[in-house]
Design a protein around this motif. Structure first.
Motif: not given
Length: 429
Positions: A264-278
């Motif tokens: 569950v937390t990986f989905i929420f963390f993915a939003m932060f990682f995705g933003f910074c990655n982009g």
């Protein structure tokens, strides 16, 4: 946002692989099988993170070359990095095949848990080269100016994985083998389609062609992306430490609870990682083009977006803690109660995580791999590993769940220190 939203979606759908596996494995194969998946998955992610390293570090190098108008050089970097990752994937597949069982034993797995962990891990290893390619292209699609295409590919891979999980596990009762096989097929889609796209004439700024061997550029890409590599590797190592501690303090139930929390937390963390990655290639481009005013503008907007999204994500996490946990563990009331409590404790760190991820990503984009690596390594290896080993000695099982609080607070202090210290060097403030 045109660059970051597709990247966020790509990261979220990448996380779907393990989440969907966990849902079907837990509900159709039981909590022992769920614990086995969580024992083996960090190893797969740790290896695949090499693709993320080359993607993030290579993107910074390629985008900077594009910003300086050196388009041929950018394509040479691009081709070399892709070919190296393909070769590396097959080498790691062969080496890890023989090391997986000793590693699971070292982490405390025994009996049926050991057998299931090794079995699931070996089947997933077959798709490792393609998983590394998928992680690589998540960054390179953005650098090529085609973030939407990267999103479509990742969605296709994620949806395929979900459908096959339902078919293999839910309908055909293939249990762990079905989960791993569905994941492998998703890896193939996520890795092969981008490869074919860049091999053919395309509308992007990049195309695979003859690679000129440039060791210094490869080393630079590795160095630039080392923070992303260390962040992912350290996260995997910390997951292994959590599993080790939970087996000691709560047994297989603790590992099963942690499995659900990570899904569950990986989905929420993915939003932060995705933003910074982009955001990273955009920062790299303007830094390479010496657009200092735009660099300042990007930096300030990132802080506002990360702060507000942290509050929103925390609220969503707290409201959905019970239904999300029951989705995985509704068949076991005691285990479900423990998981909800732990998830709500860990979710409070969402207020800080985005800033720490951005600090590391910022210095990667600015081609300062040293500071980026220091932030990410300190956060995951030094702080989190230290707290997850120390807190249980002081507070027992509760200390395991609160270890993440100390981690993010310490990491934020370090991130703020470096951001302020280097503000005049790079001009983002």
């Amino acid at each position: 946002m045109r660059f970051t939203l597709p990247s966020i979606a790509m990261m979220v759908f990448t996380s779907v692989y393990s989440v969907v596996d966990g849902y079907f494995v837990s509900n159709y194969a039981g909590k022992l099988a769920l614990a086995a998946v969580n024992m083996a998955w960090p190893v797969i992610m740790m290896l695949a993170s090499l693709g993320m390293m080359f993607g993030a570090g290579g993107s910074a190098l390629i985008a900077a070359a594009q910003g300086r108008g050196r388009l041929n050089r950018a394509n040479e970097y691009f081709s070399m990095i892709v070919y190296v990752v393909i070769a590396l994937g097959f080498v790691l597949l062969g080496a890890t095949w023989y090391l997986l069982e000793p590693l699971m034993k070292l982490l405390g797995a025994q009996g049926d848990l050991l057998a299931n962990s090794v079995f699931y891990g070996k089947v997933c290893l077959v798709g490792l080269p393609m998983f590394m390619m998928q992680m690589l292209f998540q960054s390179l699609f953005i650098t090529a100016g085609k973030p939407q295409l990267g999103f479509y590919v990742t969605v296709g891979a994620g949806v395929t994985n979900m459908i096959l999980d339902w078919l293999f596990i839910g309908m055909l009762k293939m249990d762990l083998f079905g989960a791993a096989l569905a994941t492998d097929i998703g890896f193939v889609i996520g890795g092969v389609i981008p490869l074919v796209y860049f091999l053919r004439p395309n509308a992007s700024t990049l195309r695979l062609g003859r690679a000129c061997w440039k060791p210094y550029a490869l080393v630079k890409a590795c160095f630039n992306g080392s923070s992303e590599l260390l962040s992912c590797i350290s996260s995997s190592i910390v997951s292994m430490l959590y599993n080790f501690q939970l087996l000691r303090f709560a047994g297989e139930n603790g590992v099963a609870a942690y499995s659900v929390i990570m899904y569950v937390t990986f989905i929420f963390f993915a939003m932060f990682f995705g933003f910074c990655n982009g955001m990273a290639p955009v920062i790299s481009y303007h830094y390479g083009a010496h657009n200092i005013d735009e660099l300042k503008n990007l930096f300030k907007r990132c802080l506002v977006i990360l702060g507000s999204s942290g509050v929103l994500i925390l609220a969503v996490a707290q409201l959905t803690a019970v239904p999300l946990t029951k989705l995985f563990l509704g068949y076991d009331a005691e285990l479900c109660e423990m998981t909800v409590y732990a998830f709500r404790v860990i979710a409070c760190t969402f207020l800080l995580v985005g800033f720490n991820v951005f600090g590391s990503s910022l210095f990667t984009a600015l081609n300062n791999g040293i500071l980026s690596a220091i932030i990410s390594t300190s956060r995951a290896i030094v702080f989190e590993a230290g707290f997850v080993l120390l807190f249980p000695l002081l507070f027992g099982l509760t200390g395991i769940w609160f270890a993440c609080w100390g981690t993010e607070i310490a990491a934020l202090a370090l991130t703020v220190f470096f951001v302020i210290r280097k503000r005049k060097v790079y001009g983002y403030l």
